[in-house]
Design an enzyme around this catalytic site. Structure first.
Site: not given
Ligand SMILES: O=C(O)C1=C[C@@H](OP(=O)(O)O)[C@@H](O)[C@H](O)C1
Ligand SMILES: C=C(OP(=O)(O)O)C(=O)O
Length: 430
Positions: A118, A165, A191, A311, A342
């Site tokens: 990733r 994130q 997101s 998600d 996905r």
């Molecule tokens: O910050 C978080 O808790 C999350 C952010 C999302 O990821 P991205 O920001 O990479 O899309 C989501 O897909 C992941 O399951 C949880």
């Molecule tokens: C992408 C996910 O989580 P993470 O990015 O924390 O692995 C998820 O829960 O679908």
């Protein structure tokens, strides 16, 4: 592990599991504070990775029934005495990489085979601009990552189109820096609701962040702040609940109530709106936190912009597969950077169940129809496994492998489904 799934309907009441995103943040913020209690946390493989990493930075975590008591670092994180293993969790890897940037030494962070595919480029780039030395051991922006602390506040920009994130991670760490930081978002911020969840939790920890949206999005983060996260109860998880709600909507004779779903900053609460738009019989009693779905109505096709809610893509893809007409899932390129690609996983597995699906770089086009049973692959990805499971409840005679992946976000998934009457059997030993 493998399961077999027969045509099912589900009836009864079930509690939504606690939110994964809120639990990760609660643990990380508690680790940076003095002493906190987190009630009703999600205990899953991903959140336990965040607990372990927090302990390696110097927090101590006591686990009691349905709560975590965290004696936090309350200052500079320790230099971990071993490699941090974020396992399968992107959230853990990104948050802990940023926390490592505030230590006085070198931290190595890695994860499982999926996590090591990733991307982390924008986060590493910004950390380097903030005075940290951060790189991938393989020079490809993927874990293993090496971070030499030395974070200093500054004005920087970050690409928001790959993962929110990175931004959440910086919002959590930059308040510790000596000087203030201004984080300007370039590219389309994906997101976004997850950033709002981070901001909500930071506010609860007494951290100030100013947001300027006059010309794009800028976060102004004053330095030298102190974390004071105290007592927190984790809300229910709308992403996990989406599989329960969708399963009921797709199966004639079903009627379920999912409890502990109160209004929240979680973007994935939009699943309720999506189901309503598709014609499902769904009601949300916001005060009681109950969402009730009755199955039996023919669902209609929809267009879903996945930008804010990546998600939900596996759930919506399965709903589209049984809906009348052609649905589009758009703005979904970032869904390729998850535990698996996905879009690829769905485009590979759903046609095995008879689904008419076209995959493009940023979208899926799905024409609904009748599903038939098949042996499908869960791709070691919790959301692919859960989405295929509910498809199997419509198709019947379906088997799915790698089902242990549900331990990542919803360890009780099969138990809850079976308690509602789903015909799911563990066939690992057969
Ligand atoms: O910050 C978080 O808790 C999350 C952010 C999302 O990821 P991205 O920001 O990479 O899309 C989501 O897909 C992941 O399951 C949880
Ligand atoms: C992408 C996910 O989580 P993470 O990015 O924390 O692995 C998820 O829960 O679908």
């Amino acid at each position: 592990m493998r399961v077999s799934i027969d045509k099912s309907l589900i009836k009864g009441e079930v509690f939504a599991p606690p939110s994964k995103s809120y639990t990760h943040r609660a643990v990380a913020l508690a680790a940076l504070s003095k002493e906190s209690t987190i009630r009703h946390p999600l205990i899953s493989a991903d959140t336990l990775a965040t607990v372990r990493a927090s302990e390696m930075f110097g927090a101590s975590v006591e686990r009691e029934e349905d709560k975590l008591i965290i004696h936090g670092i309350n200052g500079k994180p320790n230099v971990p005495d071993d490699v941090i293993d974020a396992a399968n969790s992107g959230t853990t890897l990104r948050f802990m990489t940023a926390i490592a940037a505030f230590t006085d030494g070198v931290t190595v962070l890695t994860g499982d085979a999926s996590l090591r595919t990733r991307p982390n480029g924008p986060l590493l780039e910004v950390l380097n601009k903030l005075g940290v030395k951060a790189c991938s051991t393989r020079g490809n922006e993927r874990a293993p990552l090496v971070v030499k602390g030395g974070l200093k506040g500054k004005d920087v920009s970050i690409d928001g189109s790959i993962s929110s994130q990175f931004i959440s991670a910086l919002l959590i760490t930059c308040p510790l820096a000596e000087n203030s930081t201004t984080l300007s978002i370039t590219g389309k911020l994906k997101s976004r609701p997850y950033v709002d969840v981070t901001l909500e939790m930071l506010e609860l920890a007494g951290i100030k962040v100013h947001i300027d949206e006059s010309n794009g999005t800028r976060f102004i983060i004053p330095g030298k702040q102190k974390y004071d996260f105290k007592d927190y109860t984790v809300p229910g998880d709308f992403s996990s609940a989406s599989y329960l709600l969708a399963a009921a909507a797709m199966t004639n004779g079903s009627e379920i109530t999912v409890k502990n779903l109160f209004p929240s900053k979680q973007g994935d609460k939009v699943i309720i709106e999506i189901l309503r738009q598709m014609g499902a019989d769904i009601t949300w009693d916001k005060e009681a936190g109950n969402v009730t779905v009755k199955g039996g109505r023919q669902l209609k096709a929809t267009t879903f912009d996945a930008g804010a809610s990546p998600d939900l893509v596996p759930t919506v893809a399965v709903l589209a597969a049984v809906a009348e007409g052609t649905s589009r899932i758009e703005n979904a390129e970032h869904v390729r950077y998850k535990e698996t690609d996905r879009l690829r996983a769905l485009a590979t597995e759903l046609p095995k169940l008879g689904v008419d699906l076209k995959e493009e770089r940023e979208s899926l086009t799905i024409t609904g129809g009748k599903l038939h049973g098949a042996a499908v692959h869960g791709w070691d990805d919790h959301r692919i496994v859960m989405a295929l499971s509910i498809a199997g409840m419509v198709a019947g005679s379906t088997t799915i492998d790698t089902t242990e992946a549900v331990s990542i976000s919803y360890p009780g998934f099969f138990k809850d489904m079976c308690s509602l009457g789903a015909k799911i059997k563990d066939i690992a030993e057969e």
